[in-house]
Scaffold this motif. Sequence first.
Motif, PDB file in Angstrom:
ATOM      1  N   LEU A  99      56.988  36.460  28.964  1.00  0.00           N
ATOM      2  CA  LEU A  99      58.348  36.184  28.541  1.00  0.00           C
ATOM      3  C   LEU A  99      58.504  34.691  28.249  1.00  0.00           C
ATOM      4  CD1 LEU A  99      60.247  38.377  31.147  1.00  0.00           C
ATOM      5  CD2 LEU A  99      59.831  38.907  28.743  1.00  0.00           C
ATOM      6  N   GLY A 100      59.448  34.370  27.390  1.00  0.00           N
ATOM      7  CA  GLY A 100      59.683  32.966  27.079  1.00  0.00           C
ATOM      8  C   GLY A 100      58.837  32.490  25.910  1.00  0.00           C
ATOM      9  N   TRP A 101      59.065  31.247  25.502  1.00  0.00           N
ATOM     10  CA  TRP A 101      58.368  30.668  24.344  1.00  0.00           C
ATOM     11  C   TRP A 101      57.701  29.339  24.683  1.00  0.00           C
ATOM     12  CZ3 TRP A 101      56.427  31.735  19.796  1.00  0.00           C
ATOM     13  CH2 TRP A 101      56.192  30.703  18.868  1.00  0.00           C
ATOM     14  N   TYR A 102      58.449  28.481  25.404  1.00  0.00           N
ATOM     15  CA  TYR A 102      57.945  27.141  25.664  1.00  0.00           C
ATOM     16  C   TYR A 102      56.699  27.191  26.541  1.00  0.00           C
ATOM     17  CZ  TYR A 102      62.338  25.774  23.676  1.00  0.00           C
ATOM     18  OH  TYR A 102      63.399  25.631  22.816  1.00  0.00           O
ATOM     19  N   GLU A 103      55.761  26.315  26.256  1.00  0.00           N
ATOM     20  CA  GLU A 103      54.502  26.191  26.981  1.00  0.00           C
ATOM     21  C   GLU A 103      53.567  27.366  26.761  1.00  0.00           C
ATOM     22  OE1 GLU A 103      55.285  23.526  30.869  1.00  0.00           O
ATOM     23  OE2 GLU A 103      56.110  25.553  31.013  1.00  0.00           O
ATOM     24  N   LYS A 104      53.917  28.241  25.814  1.00  0.00           N
ATOM     25  CA  LYS A 104      53.093  29.426  25.635  1.00  0.00           C
ATOM     26  C   LYS A 104      51.890  29.158  24.718  1.00  0.00           C
ATOM     27  CE  LYS A 104      55.138  32.351  28.342  1.00  0.00           C
ATOM     28  NZ  LYS A 104      55.952  31.429  29.142  1.00  0.00           N
ATOM     29  N   ILE A 105      51.373  27.935  24.740  1.00  0.00           N
ATOM     30  CA  ILE A 105      50.067  27.656  24.166  1.00  0.00           C
ATOM     31  C   ILE A 105      49.076  27.394  25.285  1.00  0.00           C
ATOM     32  CG2 ILE A 105      51.015  26.765  22.016  1.00  0.00           C
ATOM     33  CD1 ILE A 105      50.415  23.942  23.055  1.00  0.00           C
ATOM     34  N   ASP A 106      49.553  27.465  26.507  1.00  0.00           N
ATOM     35  CA  ASP A 106      48.737  27.266  27.706  1.00  0.00           C
ATOM     36  C   ASP A 106      48.392  28.637  28.267  1.00  0.00           C
ATOM     37  OD1 ASP A 106      49.225  25.359  30.801  1.00  0.00           O
ATOM     38  OD2 ASP A 106      47.681  26.783  30.198  1.00  0.00           O
ATOM     39  N   PRO A 107      47.106  28.990  28.342  1.00  0.00           N
ATOM     40  CA  PRO A 107      46.759  30.318  28.849  1.00  0.00           C
ATOM     41  C   PRO A 107      47.251  30.562  30.275  1.00  0.00           C
ATOM     42  CG  PRO A 107      44.804  28.930  28.663  1.00  0.00           C
ATOM     43  CD  PRO A 107      45.909  28.217  27.973  1.00  0.00           C
ATOM     44  N   ASP A 108      47.415  29.504  31.045  1.00  0.00           N
ATOM     45  CA  ASP A 108      47.886  29.668  32.429  1.00  0.00           C
ATOM     46  C   ASP A 108      49.334  30.139  32.499  1.00  0.00           C
ATOM     47  OD1 ASP A 108      46.002  26.806  33.680  1.00  0.00           O
ATOM     48  OD2 ASP A 108      45.427  28.903  33.403  1.00  0.00           O
ATOM     49  N   LYS A 109      50.054  30.068  31.360  1.00  0.00           N
ATOM     50  CA  LYS A 109      51.466  30.467  31.328  1.00  0.00           C
ATOM     51  C   LYS A 109      51.656  31.937  30.974  1.00  0.00           C
ATOM     52  CE  LYS A 109      52.664  26.270  32.286  1.00  0.00           C
ATOM     53  NZ  LYS A 109      53.113  25.945  33.667  1.00  0.00           N
ATOM     54  N   TYR A 110      50.565  32.666  30.820  1.00  0.00           N
ATOM     55  CA  TYR A 110      50.646  34.087  30.494  1.00  0.00           C
ATOM     56  C   TYR A 110      50.235  34.919  31.709  1.00  0.00           C
ATOM     57  CZ  TYR A 110      51.161  33.127  25.498  1.00  0.00           C
ATOM     58  OH  TYR A 110      51.608  32.717  24.266  1.00  0.00           O
ATOM     59  N   ASP A 111      51.013  35.951  31.969  1.00  0.00           N
ATOM     60  CA  ASP A 111      50.723  36.818  33.108  1.00  0.00           C
ATOM     61  C   ASP A 111      49.907  38.049  32.731  1.00  0.00           C
ATOM     62  OD1 ASP A 111      53.893  36.297  34.856  1.00  0.00           O
ATOM     63  OD2 ASP A 111      51.965  35.263  35.008  1.00  0.00           O
ATOM     64  N   TYR A 112      49.973  38.464  31.469  1.00  0.00           N
ATOM     65  CA  TYR A 112      49.357  39.727  31.071  1.00  0.00           C
ATOM     66  C   TYR A 112      48.306  39.479  30.000  1.00  0.00           C
ATOM     67  CZ  TYR A 112      53.600  41.245  33.380  1.00  0.00           C
ATOM     68  OH  TYR A 112      54.611  41.415  34.296  1.00  0.00           O
ATOM     69  N   TRP A 113      47.135  40.104  30.196  1.00  0.00           N
ATOM     70  CA  TRP A 113      45.997  39.875  29.313  1.00  0.00           C
ATOM     71  C   TRP A 113      45.322  41.182  28.938  1.00  0.00           C
ATOM     72  CZ3 TRP A 113      44.510  35.197  27.356  1.00  0.00           C
ATOM     73  CH2 TRP A 113      45.146  34.065  27.894  1.00  0.00           C
ATOM     74  N   GLY A 114      44.833  41.219  27.697  1.00  0.00           N
ATOM     75  CA  GLY A 114      43.960  42.295  27.273  1.00  0.00           C
ATOM     76  C   GLY A 114      42.542  41.989  27.702  1.00  0.00           C
ATOM     77  N   GLN A 115      41.633  42.908  27.429  1.00  0.00           N
ATOM     78  CA  GLN A 115      40.272  42.801  27.936  1.00  0.00           C
ATOM     79  C   GLN A 115      39.366  41.948  27.076  1.00  0.00           C
ATOM     80  OE1 GLN A 115      41.260  45.081  25.960  1.00  0.00           O
ATOM     81  NE2 GLN A 115      39.566  45.832  24.727  1.00  0.00           N
ATOM     82  N   GLY A 116      39.788  41.556  25.900  1.00  0.00           N
ATOM     83  CA  GLY A 116      38.951  40.731  25.035  1.00  0.00           C
ATOM     84  C   GLY A 116      38.144  41.559  24.050  1.00  0.00           C
ATOM     85  N   THR A 117      37.968  41.006  22.869  1.00  0.00           N
ATOM     86  CA  THR A 117      37.142  41.648  21.849  1.00  0.00           C
ATOM     87  C   THR A 117      36.297  40.571  21.186  1.00  0.00           C
ATOM     88  OG1 THR A 117      37.207  43.111  19.907  1.00  0.00           O
ATOM     89  CG2 THR A 117      38.970  41.490  20.078  1.00  0.00           C
ATOM     90  N   LEU A 118      35.018  40.852  21.000  1.00  0.00           N
ATOM     91  CA  LEU A 118      34.062  39.843  20.533  1.00  0.00           C
ATOM     92  C   LEU A 118      34.063  39.765  19.006  1.00  0.00           C
ATOM     93  CD1 LEU A 118      31.741  37.832  21.038  1.00  0.00           C
ATOM     94  CD2 LEU A 118      30.180  39.797  21.042  1.00  0.00           C
ATOM     95  N   VAL A 119      34.195  38.553  18.510  1.00  0.00           N
ATOM     96  CA  VAL A 119      34.071  38.273  17.080  1.00  0.00           C
ATOM     97  C   VAL A 119      32.860  37.366  16.892  1.00  0.00           C
ATOM     98  CG1 VAL A 119      35.119  37.133  15.098  1.00  0.00           C
ATOM     99  CG2 VAL A 119      36.531  38.536  16.640  1.00  0.00           C
ATOM    100  N   THR A 120      31.943  37.806  16.053  1.00  0.00           N
ATOM    101  CA  THR A 120      30.753  37.027  15.754  1.00  0.00           C
ATOM    102  C   THR A 120      30.701  36.771  14.261  1.00  0.00           C
ATOM    103  OG1 THR A 120      29.562  38.049  17.607  1.00  0.00           O
ATOM    104  CG2 THR A 120      28.246  36.891  15.957  1.00  0.00           C
ATOM    105  N   VAL A 121      30.647  35.495  13.888  1.00  0.00           N
ATOM    106  CA  VAL A 121      30.597  35.119  12.483  1.00  0.00           C
ATOM    107  C   VAL A 121      29.228  34.505  12.203  1.00  0.00           C
ATOM    108  CG1 VAL A 121      31.694  33.815  10.636  1.00  0.00           C
ATOM    109  CG2 VAL A 121      33.067  34.663  12.553  1.00  0.00           C
ATOM    110  N   SER A 122      28.485  35.144  11.335  1.00  0.00           N
ATOM    111  CA  SER A 122      27.138  34.663  11.010  1.00  0.00           C
ATOM    112  C   SER A 122      27.188  33.739   9.805  1.00  0.00           C
ATOM    113  CB  SER A 122      26.210  35.842  10.737  1.00  0.00           C
ATOM    114  OG  SER A 122      26.661  36.553   9.596  1.00  0.00           O
ATOM    115  N   SER A 123      26.280  32.767   9.800  1.00  0.00           N
ATOM    116  CA  SER A 123      26.249  31.787   8.695  1.00  0.00           C
ATOM    117  C   SER A 123      25.360  32.264   7.569  1.00  0.00           C
ATOM    118  CB  SER A 123      25.772  30.446   9.225  1.00  0.00           C
ATOM    119  OG  SER A 123      24.492  30.588   9.813  1.00  0.00           O
TER     120      SER A 123
END
Length: 123
Positions: A99-123
């Motif tokens: 909830l909220g907007w301010y400081e929401k570029i700091d990961p510590d300010k988020y309570d809920y997280w997804g599990q992550g998805t891997l992105v691999t970019v080849s050169s």
Amino acid sequence: VQLQASGGGLVQAGGSLRLSCTGSGRSFSLYTMGWFRQAPGKERGFVARRGWSGGSTSYADSVKGRLTISRDNAKNTVYLQMNSLKPEDTAVYYCAADLGWYEKIDPDKYDYWGQGTLVTVSS
């Protein structure tokens, strides 16, 4: 709120991917949604966020003009459209909600997280 991220994969430099993050709960539209990424050996860093109303957005300088965050509150889903991908975009991408907007570029300010998805970019 429970979040489920998907859409990662292997792509060549210059290519595109679209990540999705679907949330549970009736209050999804009230949350600011963020995308973060973590490359090997690095800390988790901010990529983009979109406010609860859908109108406010902000991006990390490194992704401006290439990545776009959007949301569909009717589907409880936030997207990250990734274009013109570079090898340095390679990371595990996480979606987050709070909830909220301010400081929401700091990961510590988020309570809920997804599990992550891997992105691999080849050169």
